[in-house]
Design a protein around this motif. Structure first.
Motif, PDB file in Angstrom:
ATOM      1  N   ASN A  18      51.160  -9.077 -83.129  1.00 31.14           N
ATOM      2  CA  ASN A  18      51.047 -10.491 -82.757  1.00 31.14           C
ATOM      3  C   ASN A  18      49.590 -10.936 -82.698  1.00 31.14           C
ATOM      4  O   ASN A  18      49.303 -12.118 -82.640  1.00 31.14           O
ATOM      5  CB  ASN A  18      51.704 -10.752 -81.399  1.00 31.14           C
ATOM      6  CG  ASN A  18      53.208 -10.649 -81.477  1.00 31.14           C
ATOM      7  OD1 ASN A  18      53.794 -10.922 -82.506  1.00 31.14           O
ATOM      8  ND2 ASN A  18      53.827 -10.243 -80.389  1.00 31.14           N
ATOM      9  N   ASN A  19      48.666  -9.986 -82.715  1.00 32.42           N
ATOM     10  CA  ASN A  19      47.245 -10.282 -82.605  1.00 32.42           C
ATOM     11  C   ASN A  19      46.686 -10.605 -83.993  1.00 32.42           C
ATOM     12  O   ASN A  19      46.536  -9.729 -84.835  1.00 32.42           O
ATOM     13  CB  ASN A  19      46.527  -9.078 -81.988  1.00 32.42           C
ATOM     14  CG  ASN A  19      45.062  -9.321 -81.769  1.00 32.42           C
ATOM     15  OD1 ASN A  19      44.428 -10.074 -82.492  1.00 32.42           O
ATOM     16  ND2 ASN A  19      44.515  -8.649 -80.781  1.00 32.42           N
ATOM     17  N   SER A  20      46.378 -11.878 -84.235  1.00 31.92           N
ATOM     18  CA  SER A  20      45.900 -12.312 -85.546  1.00 31.92           C
ATOM     19  C   SER A  20      44.580 -11.651 -85.925  1.00 31.92           C
ATOM     20  O   SER A  20      44.351 -11.334 -87.092  1.00 31.92           O
ATOM     21  CB  SER A  20      45.731 -13.827 -85.577  1.00 31.92           C
ATOM     22  OG  SER A  20      46.979 -14.450 -85.401  1.00 31.92           O
ATOM     23  N   THR A  33      45.237  -8.194 -87.236  1.00 39.07           N
ATOM     24  CA  THR A  33      45.818  -8.295 -88.575  1.00 39.07           C
ATOM     25  C   THR A  33      44.747  -8.599 -89.609  1.00 39.07           C
ATOM     26  O   THR A  33      44.707  -7.986 -90.681  1.00 39.07           O
ATOM     27  CB  THR A  33      46.912  -9.386 -88.605  1.00 39.07           C
ATOM     28  OG1 THR A  33      47.925  -9.051 -87.648  1.00 39.07           O
ATOM     29  CG2 THR A  33      47.539  -9.498 -89.977  1.00 39.07           C
ATOM     30  N   LEU A  34      43.830  -9.523 -89.305  1.00 36.59           N
ATOM     31  CA  LEU A  34      42.728  -9.814 -90.225  1.00 36.59           C
ATOM     32  C   LEU A  34      41.843  -8.582 -90.423  1.00 36.59           C
ATOM     33  O   LEU A  34      41.357  -8.327 -91.528  1.00 36.59           O
ATOM     34  CB  LEU A  34      41.894 -10.987 -89.712  1.00 36.59           C
ATOM     35  CG  LEU A  34      42.579 -12.347 -89.783  1.00 36.59           C
ATOM     36  CD1 LEU A  34      41.730 -13.402 -89.090  1.00 36.59           C
ATOM     37  CD2 LEU A  34      42.879 -12.733 -91.218  1.00 36.59           C
ATOM     38  N   GLY A  35      41.647  -7.810 -89.366  1.00 30.71           N
ATOM     39  CA  GLY A  35      40.890  -6.565 -89.480  1.00 30.71           C
ATOM     40  C   GLY A  35      41.568  -5.584 -90.418  1.00 30.71           C
ATOM     41  O   GLY A  35      40.905  -4.929 -91.232  1.00 30.71           O
ATOM     42  N   LEU A  36      42.885  -5.485 -90.343  1.00 32.47           N
ATOM     43  CA  LEU A  36      43.632  -4.605 -91.255  1.00 32.47           C
ATOM     44  C   LEU A  36      43.437  -5.042 -92.697  1.00 32.47           C
ATOM     45  O   LEU A  36      43.283  -4.213 -93.595  1.00 32.47           O
ATOM     46  CB  LEU A  36      45.126  -4.615 -90.914  1.00 32.47           C
ATOM     47  CG  LEU A  36      45.563  -3.874 -89.665  1.00 32.47           C
ATOM     48  CD1 LEU A  36      47.053  -4.110 -89.415  1.00 32.47           C
ATOM     49  CD2 LEU A  36      45.277  -2.395 -89.782  1.00 32.47           C
ATOM     50  N   ILE A  37      43.450  -6.340 -92.927  1.00 32.69           N
ATOM     51  CA  ILE A  37      43.247  -6.859 -94.284  1.00 32.69           C
ATOM     52  C   ILE A  37      41.865  -6.462 -94.796  1.00 32.69           C
ATOM     53  O   ILE A  37      41.718  -6.017 -95.938  1.00 32.69           O
ATOM     54  CB  ILE A  37      43.438  -8.389 -94.323  1.00 32.69           C
ATOM     55  CG1 ILE A  37      44.895  -8.738 -94.049  1.00 32.69           C
ATOM     56  CG2 ILE A  37      42.974  -8.970 -95.659  1.00 32.69           C
ATOM     57  CD1 ILE A  37      45.146 -10.209 -93.766  1.00 32.69           C
TER      58      ILE A  37
END
Length: 77
Positions: A55-57, A60-64
């Motif tokens: 749920n933490n955007s 998620t951006l870090g994963l990208i």
């Protein structure tokens, strides 16, 4: 319609060495213990879909960003 899907999966397996179904089964076993998973796919009509378990955007951006760096490193090798 099921025959068309089977044909498309077999075609992917011949072209890439693995079908989408086999890839997802393998990946699901590998990531079963992961805290966060990010999946993006492109469909034949050009649509892109992304799903993630976080749920933490920002995470998620870090994963990208990490995925981009890992892909770029693979391309350099």
């Amino acid at each position: 319609m099921a025959e068309i899907k089977k044909f498309e999966e077999q075609k992917r397996k011949v072209e890439r060495g693995i079908s989408n179904e086999d890839f997802l089964k393998s990946a699901s076993e590998f990531f079963i213990e992961a805290d966060c998973i990010l999946v993006t796919g492109r469909f034949p009509n050009g649509d892109l879909e992304t799903f993630n378990t976080q749920n933490n955007s920002l995470e998620t951006l870090g994963l990208i960003e990490i995925a981009k760096q890992q892909i770029l490193e693979t391309m350099r090798d």
